[in-house]
Design a protein around this motif. Structure first.
Motif, PDB file in Angstrom:
ATOM      1  N   ALA A   3      61.983  25.738  52.247  1.00 18.71           N
ATOM      2  CA  ALA A   3      60.661  25.221  52.582  1.00 18.71           C
ATOM      3  C   ALA A   3      59.730  26.357  53.019  1.00 18.71           C
ATOM      4  O   ALA A   3      58.567  26.419  52.592  1.00 18.71           O
ATOM      5  CB  ALA A   3      60.767  24.163  53.678  1.00 18.71           C
ATOM      6  N   TRP A   4      60.242  27.263  53.854  1.00 16.07           N
ATOM      7  CA  TRP A   4      59.440  28.404  54.296  1.00 16.07           C
ATOM      8  C   TRP A   4      59.107  29.308  53.102  1.00 16.07           C
ATOM      9  O   TRP A   4      58.000  29.845  53.007  1.00 16.07           O
ATOM     10  CB  TRP A   4      60.160  29.197  55.375  1.00 16.07           C
ATOM     11  N   LYS A   5      60.078  29.464  52.212  1.00 15.20           N
ATOM     12  CA  LYS A   5      59.874  30.291  51.020  1.00 15.20           C
ATOM     13  C   LYS A   5      58.767  29.698  50.148  1.00 15.20           C
ATOM     14  O   LYS A   5      57.854  30.408  49.726  1.00 15.20           O
ATOM     15  CB  LYS A   5      61.180  30.389  50.236  1.00 15.20           C
ATOM     16  N   ILE A   6      58.823  28.400  49.906  1.00 15.68           N
ATOM     17  CA  ILE A   6      57.817  27.742  49.073  1.00 15.68           C
ATOM     18  C   ILE A   6      56.440  27.868  49.725  1.00 15.68           C
ATOM     19  O   ILE A   6      55.445  28.194  49.061  1.00 15.68           O
ATOM     20  CB  ILE A   6      58.196  26.270  48.823  1.00 15.68           C
ATOM     21  N   ALA A   7      56.382  27.628  51.024  1.00 17.14           N
ATOM     22  CA  ALA A   7      55.103  27.753  51.737  1.00 17.14           C
ATOM     23  C   ALA A   7      54.588  29.189  51.649  1.00 17.14           C
ATOM     24  O   ALA A   7      53.392  29.416  51.406  1.00 17.14           O
ATOM     25  CB  ALA A   7      55.268  27.331  53.190  1.00 17.14           C
ATOM     26  N   GLY A   8      55.476  30.154  51.835  1.00 14.06           N
ATOM     27  CA  GLY A   8      55.084  31.565  51.777  1.00 14.06           C
ATOM     28  C   GLY A   8      54.557  31.961  50.411  1.00 14.06           C
ATOM     29  O   GLY A   8      53.535  32.653  50.304  1.00 14.06           O
ATOM     30  N   PHE A   9      55.247  31.521  49.350  1.00 16.16           N
ATOM     31  CA  PHE A   9      54.785  31.848  48.001  1.00 16.16           C
ATOM     32  C   PHE A   9      53.443  31.177  47.705  1.00 16.16           C
ATOM     33  O   PHE A   9      52.573  31.773  47.062  1.00 16.16           O
ATOM     34  CB  PHE A   9      55.834  31.452  46.949  1.00 16.16           C
ATOM     35  N   ALA A  10      53.267  29.952  48.165  1.00 18.80           N
ATOM     36  CA  ALA A  10      51.991  29.253  47.964  1.00 18.80           C
ATOM     37  C   ALA A  10      50.856  30.005  48.671  1.00 18.80           C
ATOM     38  O   ALA A  10      49.779  30.222  48.084  1.00 18.80           O
ATOM     39  CB  ALA A  10      52.083  27.818  48.468  1.00 18.80           C
ATOM     40  N   GLU A  11      51.091  30.414  49.912  1.00 21.85           N
ATOM     41  CA  GLU A  11      50.073  31.151  50.666  1.00 21.85           C
ATOM     42  C   GLU A  11      49.803  32.506  50.026  1.00 21.85           C
ATOM     43  O   GLU A  11      48.655  32.958  49.965  1.00 21.85           O
ATOM     44  CB  GLU A  11      50.517  31.308  52.123  1.00 21.85           C
ATOM     45  N   ASN A  13      49.998  33.204  46.857  1.00 20.74           N
ATOM     46  CA  ASN A  13      49.180  32.950  45.669  1.00 20.74           C
ATOM     47  C   ASN A  13      47.743  32.588  46.022  1.00 20.74           C
ATOM     48  O   ASN A  13      46.843  32.776  45.215  1.00 20.74           O
ATOM     49  CB  ASN A  13      49.806  31.867  44.803  1.00 20.74           C
ATOM     50  N   MET A  14      47.527  32.076  47.226  1.00 14.53           N
ATOM     51  CA  MET A  14      46.170  31.783  47.692  1.00 14.53           C
ATOM     52  C   MET A  14      45.554  32.974  48.418  1.00 14.53           C
ATOM     53  O   MET A  14      44.491  32.861  49.033  1.00 14.53           O
ATOM     54  CB  MET A  14      46.184  30.552  48.603  1.00 14.53           C
ATOM     55  N   LYS A  15      46.256  34.114  48.378  1.00 11.34           N
ATOM     56  CA  LYS A  15      45.803  35.368  49.000  1.00 11.34           C
ATOM     57  C   LYS A  15      45.671  35.272  50.522  1.00 11.34           C
ATOM     58  O   LYS A  15      44.862  35.964  51.130  1.00 11.34           O
ATOM     59  CB  LYS A  15      44.519  35.860  48.362  1.00 11.34           C
ATOM     60  N   GLN A  16      46.473  34.421  51.117  1.00 11.12           N
ATOM     61  CA  GLN A  16      46.554  34.323  52.572  1.00 11.12           C
ATOM     62  C   GLN A  16      47.775  35.140  53.004  1.00 11.12           C
ATOM     63  O   GLN A  16      48.804  34.606  53.398  1.00 11.12           O
ATOM     64  CB  GLN A  16      46.683  32.869  53.008  1.00 11.12           C
ATOM     65  N   TYR A  17      47.642  36.452  52.914  1.00  9.45           N
ATOM     66  CA  TYR A  17      48.792  37.340  53.024  1.00  9.45           C
ATOM     67  C   TYR A  17      49.441  37.350  54.400  1.00  9.45           C
ATOM     68  O   TYR A  17      50.665  37.389  54.498  1.00  9.45           O
ATOM     69  CB  TYR A  17      48.406  38.751  52.585  1.00  9.45           C
ATOM     70  N   ALA A  18      48.658  37.330  55.460  1.00 15.01           N
ATOM     71  CA  ALA A  18      49.244  37.350  56.811  1.00 15.01           C
ATOM     72  C   ALA A  18      50.074  36.086  57.053  1.00 15.01           C
ATOM     73  O   ALA A  18      51.198  36.154  57.570  1.00 15.01           O
ATOM     74  CB  ALA A  18      48.163  37.494  57.865  1.00 15.01           C
ATOM     75  N   LYS A  19      49.538  34.945  56.672  1.00 17.18           N
ATOM     76  CA  LYS A  19      50.271  33.681  56.828  1.00 17.18           C
ATOM     77  C   LYS A  19      51.493  33.658  55.905  1.00 17.18           C
ATOM     78  O   LYS A  19      52.572  33.193  56.303  1.00 17.18           O
ATOM     79  CB  LYS A  19      49.333  32.497  56.526  1.00 17.18           C
ATOM     80  N   ALA A  20      51.348  34.163  54.699  1.00 15.81           N
ATOM     81  CA  ALA A  20      52.471  34.235  53.768  1.00 15.81           C
ATOM     82  C   ALA A  20      53.586  35.104  54.346  1.00 15.81           C
ATOM     83  O   ALA A  20      54.769  34.744  54.272  1.00 15.81           O
ATOM     84  CB  ALA A  20      52.018  34.790  52.421  1.00 15.81           C
ATOM     85  N   LEU A  45      57.945  39.284  50.582  1.00 16.63           N
ATOM     86  CA  LEU A  45      57.587  39.594  51.966  1.00 16.63           C
ATOM     87  C   LEU A  45      57.012  41.002  52.058  1.00 16.63           C
ATOM     88  O   LEU A  45      55.998  41.232  52.736  1.00 16.63           O
ATOM     89  CB  LEU A  45      58.803  39.435  52.893  1.00 16.63           C
ATOM     90  N   ALA A  46      57.635  41.949  51.374  1.00 13.21           N
ATOM     91  CA  ALA A  46      57.126  43.321  51.361  1.00 13.21           C
ATOM     92  C   ALA A  46      55.704  43.359  50.816  1.00 13.21           C
ATOM     93  O   ALA A  46      54.824  44.015  51.393  1.00 13.21           O
ATOM     94  CB  ALA A  46      58.041  44.214  50.525  1.00 13.21           C
ATOM     95  N   GLN A  47      55.460  42.632  49.738  1.00  9.22           N
ATOM     96  CA  GLN A  47      54.127  42.604  49.148  1.00  9.22           C
ATOM     97  C   GLN A  47      53.127  41.899  50.068  1.00  9.22           C
ATOM     98  O   GLN A  47      51.977  42.318  50.177  1.00  9.22           O
ATOM     99  CB  GLN A  47      54.166  41.922  47.788  1.00  9.22           C
ATOM    100  N   ALA A  52      48.474  42.425  53.356  1.00  7.74           N
ATOM    101  CA  ALA A  52      47.899  42.125  54.669  1.00  7.74           C
ATOM    102  C   ALA A  52      47.587  43.416  55.433  1.00  7.74           C
ATOM    103  O   ALA A  52      47.104  43.374  56.563  1.00  7.74           O
ATOM    104  CB  ALA A  52      48.845  41.250  55.483  1.00  7.74           C
ATOM    105  N   GLU A  53      47.890  44.549  54.808  1.00  8.33           N
ATOM    106  CA  GLU A  53      47.678  45.889  55.366  1.00  8.33           C
ATOM    107  C   GLU A  53      48.487  46.130  56.634  1.00  8.33           C
ATOM    108  O   GLU A  53      48.085  46.870  57.518  1.00  8.33           O
ATOM    109  CB  GLU A  53      46.184  46.157  55.587  1.00  8.33           C
TER     110      GLU A  53
END
Length: 180
Positions: A3-11, A13-20, A45-47, A52-53
């Motif tokens: 679930a966390w993985k799916i949420a992270g990949f979705a975020e 893809n929406m360019k919400q890198y810090a949340k991802a 995660l690395a990306q 997210a700089e």
């Protein structure tokens, strides 16, 4: 962890890198505690940290993701991310090695060539800067920053030279400026 993985990949893809990064980190931690690491999630995660700089957190993951595997072709993009992270963390020698690995994997990577030229210019190695920047401008003649730095590198080398060598570098600087 899924679930966390799916949420992270979705975020991601929406360019919400810090949340991802936050959600992918949870997924990675949960996978590690279960004893089944997930390389795909660790790369993501690395990306996410990179975009997210957050270079401090990204670098160890990028280093792990770019370790050479036997017989595998290096991933030029991940190597590039590692090199940029190293450069932003003021690790110039490491960044230069990494950018050279990028160029070895992708000889026409204009940005890696540009950064190699920039690093060489910063240490006043104008010949190396000229070589890298010429390759960058050949790879893509629209990179204005490469042309500008190339002009400066030719002028820097010309100032240290005399006679015909200096004249040749001044002429090359003029031609590079014309191309700009």
């Amino acid at each position: 962890s899924e679930a966390w993985k799916i949420a992270g990949f979705a975020e991601f893809n929406m360019k919400q890198y810090a949340k991802a990064a936050e959600d992918l980190s949870r997924a990675v931690d949960l996978r590690k505690t279960s004893g089944t690491p997930d390389a795909e999630t660790e790369r993501a995660l690395a990306q996410a940290y990179f975009f997210a700089e957050d270079y401090e957190r990204a670098l160890p993951l990028l280093a792990a993701a770019t370790k050479p595997a036997a017989g595998a072709k290096p991933d030029a993009d991940m190597l590039y991310y590692r090199a940029v992270a190293e450069m932003n963390l003021k690790k110039a020698a490491d960044a230069e090695r990494s950018f050279n690995e990028v160029v070895k994997a992708d000889p026409k990577n204009k940005f890696a060539l540009f950064y190699l030229g920039q690093l060489a210019y910063a240490r006043a190695d104008f010949t190396a800067a000229i070589n890298a920047l010429n390759r960058a401008t050949l790879a893509d003649s629209t990179v204005a920053q490469a042309w500008q730095l190339l002009v400066s590198a030719y002028l820097g080398r010309a100032q240290a030279a005399q006679g015909a060598a200096a004249d040749a570098d001044y002429l090359a600087a003029v031609r590079a400026a014309d191309s700009l």
